[in-house]
Write a protein that holds these residues in place. Structure first.
Motif, PDB file in Angstrom:
ATOM      1  N   ILE A 254     -44.843  83.868   5.899  1.00  0.00           N
ATOM      2  CA  ILE A 254     -45.272  85.260   6.002  1.00  0.00           C
ATOM      3  C   ILE A 254     -46.794  85.332   5.957  1.00  0.00           C
ATOM      4  O   ILE A 254     -47.422  84.749   5.068  1.00  0.00           O
ATOM      5  CB  ILE A 254     -44.687  86.112   4.847  1.00  0.00           C
ATOM      6  CG1 ILE A 254     -43.169  85.905   4.730  1.00  0.00           C
ATOM      7  CG2 ILE A 254     -45.025  87.584   5.070  1.00  0.00           C
ATOM      8  CD1 ILE A 254     -42.380  86.289   5.948  1.00  0.00           C
ATOM      9  N   GLY A 255     -47.384  86.024   6.939  1.00  0.00           N
ATOM     10  CA  GLY A 255     -48.836  86.192   6.989  1.00  0.00           C
ATOM     11  C   GLY A 255     -49.195  87.532   7.576  1.00  0.00           C
ATOM     12  O   GLY A 255     -48.317  88.323   7.953  1.00  0.00           O
ATOM     13  N   PRO A 256     -50.483  87.850   7.702  1.00  0.00           N
ATOM     14  CA  PRO A 256     -50.908  89.128   8.265  1.00  0.00           C
ATOM     15  C   PRO A 256     -50.591  89.233   9.759  1.00  0.00           C
ATOM     16  O   PRO A 256     -50.589  88.232  10.475  1.00  0.00           O
ATOM     17  CB  PRO A 256     -52.429  89.135   8.036  1.00  0.00           C
ATOM     18  CG  PRO A 256     -52.667  88.113   6.972  1.00  0.00           C
ATOM     19  CD  PRO A 256     -51.620  87.067   7.184  1.00  0.00           C
ATOM     20  N   ASP A 257     -50.377  90.470  10.202  1.00  0.00           N
ATOM     21  CA  ASP A 257     -49.987  90.672  11.605  1.00  0.00           C
ATOM     22  C   ASP A 257     -51.158  90.973  12.531  1.00  0.00           C
ATOM     23  O   ASP A 257     -50.967  91.246  13.714  1.00  0.00           O
ATOM     24  CB  ASP A 257     -48.942  91.786  11.710  1.00  0.00           C
ATOM     25  CG  ASP A 257     -49.480  93.153  11.281  1.00  0.00           C
ATOM     26  OD1 ASP A 257     -50.682  93.267  10.933  1.00  0.00           O
ATOM     27  OD2 ASP A 257     -48.685  94.122  11.279  1.00  0.00           O
ATOM     28  N   GLY A 258     -52.393  90.929  12.022  1.00  0.00           N
ATOM     29  CA  GLY A 258     -53.546  91.252  12.840  1.00  0.00           C
ATOM     30  C   GLY A 258     -54.048  90.087  13.675  1.00  0.00           C
ATOM     31  O   GLY A 258     -53.452  89.002  13.707  1.00  0.00           O
ATOM     32  N   LEU A 259     -55.159  90.290  14.347  1.00  0.00           N
ATOM     33  CA  LEU A 259     -55.747  89.305  15.240  1.00  0.00           C
ATOM     34  C   LEU A 259     -55.998  88.000  14.494  1.00  0.00           C
ATOM     35  O   LEU A 259     -56.630  87.980  13.439  1.00  0.00           O
ATOM     36  CB  LEU A 259     -57.070  89.842  15.816  1.00  0.00           C
ATOM     37  CG  LEU A 259     -57.817  88.918  16.782  1.00  0.00           C
ATOM     38  CD1 LEU A 259     -57.011  88.698  18.056  1.00  0.00           C
ATOM     39  CD2 LEU A 259     -59.196  89.496  17.100  1.00  0.00           C
TER      40      LEU A 259
END
Length: 310
Positions: free
Chosen positions: A263-268
Motif C-alpha cells: 500500500i502506497g500513495p496514489d499520486g504521481l
C-alpha cells in the motif's frame, strides 16, 4: 481508494478491542500512526528507543485525546538484546497482539555498526524487525484480524541486496545501503506472507510506504548532500506525517486488505496522495531472493519463526 474518493484517517474502523505495537512511535510516521489508532480506540504499545521521548509523545496525544490507551516500552532495534527484552515484556503483559507495525528506521548515516556488529541501517531497518516479528508471532496468531505491517519506501526500487558484502566492509554508500535496507523490508514482507500462507496462519503480512513525507528521518542521521537535499531543499514538496502515515494505517486497519499487498500513495510517482495498492519491484517478489534473505536473517539474528499450522 480512488483519486476521487481518497481514504482518510476518518475511515479507520473502530479499533477499541485491538492491541497494536508501533516501532518508532514517538515521532514522525510512528507518532501519526499511534495518534490515529488511539483516536479510534486502539491500545497502542509505543516501542521507542528513548523512553522520555515516548512519554512526551503520550502526553501530547492524551492532551488531545483524554483517556487514550497507550503504554511506552523501550526498544532499540539496532540491538538484538533489546529486541528480545521488549518481546519478553510484551509477552508478560499481553495475551495477544493484533497488529505489529514495523515502522522505525534510520536513513543514510555514515557507516556505523550495531551492537552485534551489523551495518546499522540493515540492522535497524531489517534485522531488528525480522527478529521482533518472529518473537511476537505467537501473540499475533491469537490476535483479532492479525497483521504485520512492514514499512518500506519507494527507494526499495533502487535497492539491491549486497549478499557478498551485506555490512559494507568493502564498499559503503549511505544511500545505497539505505536502499538495500528498504528492499530488505519489501522482500521480508513478501517472504513472510508466503510462509504464513503455507502454514495456514491467520496472520497477514502487508507492506506500506509513505511516499515522500517530511520527518526527522531525513535530518537525524544523514550528513552532507543527502541531509541538505532531503532535509531542506526538497522539504516543500513533502507531505505532512499525518498524510504520509495513511498507507500504513490503511494496511493495519482496513478490512479489504489482503496478505502480500503493498500500500502506497496514489499520486504521481507514489510521492504523495491517498492510500492505494501499488506494485513492488520485481526483486521484492522473487522467491529465491526471499529464501536467501530469510536464511541470512536467521543466521545473523538466531531467530527462528514458529508458525502455527492451520
Amino acid at each position: 481508494m480512488t483519486r476521487k474518493q481518497r481514504w482518510t484517517a476518518a475511515q479507520i474502523p473502530d479499533q477499541t478491542k485491538r492491541v497494536f505495537a508501533v516501532t518508532g512511535a514517538n515521532s514522525g510516521l510512528g507518532l501519526a500512526t499511534t495518534r490515529a489508532l488511539a483516536r479510534r480506540g486502539g491500545h497502542v504499545i509505543l516501542a521507542v528507543r528513548d523512553e522520555d521521548k515516548g512519554h512526551r509523545a503520550v502526553a501530547e496525544i492524551t492532551a488531545e485525546q483524554p483517556g487514550a490507551s497507550l503504554e511506552v516500552r523501550r526498544l532499540d532495534l539496532a540491538d538484538l538484546n533489546s529486541v528480545r527484552a521488549f518481546a519478553q515484556q510484551v509477552h508478560a503483559d499481553h495475551a495477544r497482539l493484533d497488529v505489529l507495525v514495523n515502522n522505525a528506521g534510520v536513513m543514510a548515516p555514515p557507516r556505523t555498526l550495531s551492537a552485534q556488529g551489523h551495518e546499522l541501517q540493515f540492522a535497524c531497518n531489517h534485522l531488528g524487525h525480522f527478529e521482533l516479528t518472529g518473537l511476537l508471532l505467537d501473540l499475533l496468531e491469537d490476535g483479532i484480524d492479525p497483521r504485520v505491517v512492514t514499512v518500506s519506501s519507494t527507494n526499495h526500487r533502487q535497492g539491491r541486496l549486497f549478499f557478498d558484502d551485506i555490512n559494507g566492509r568493502r564498499a559503503y554508500s549511505p544511500m545505497a545501503f539505505y536502499n538495500q535496507s528498504k528492499l530488505a523490508n519489501a522482500v521480508f514482507g513478501q517472504e513472510l506472507q508466503r510462509r504464513l500462507t503455507q502454514a495456514g496462519s491467520p496472520v497477514r503480512s502487508v507492506l506500506a510506504h509513505p511516499g515522500y513525507t517530511a520527518t526527522n528521518l531525513q535530518t537525524s542521521a544523514p550528513v552532507g548532500m543527502v541531509k541538505l537535499l532531503f532535509g531542506r531543499i526538497l522539504t516543500p514538496l513533502a507531505q505532512a506525517p499525518d498524510q504520509g502515515a495513511l498507507p500504513q494505517l490503511f494496511a493495519a486497519t482496513d478490512p479489504s486488505v489482503e496478505g502480500g499487498q503493498f500500500i502506497g500513495p496514489d499520486g504521481l510517482a507514489e510521492l504523495r496522495g491517498g492510500p492505494t495498492r501499488v506494485q513492488p519491484a520485481p526483486a521484492a517478489t522473487d522467491v529465491e531472493t526471499g529464501r536467501r534473505l530469510w536464511e541470512l536473517s536467521e543466521q545473523l539474528t538466531d531467530a527462528r519463526f514458529t508458525f502455527r499450522t492451520g
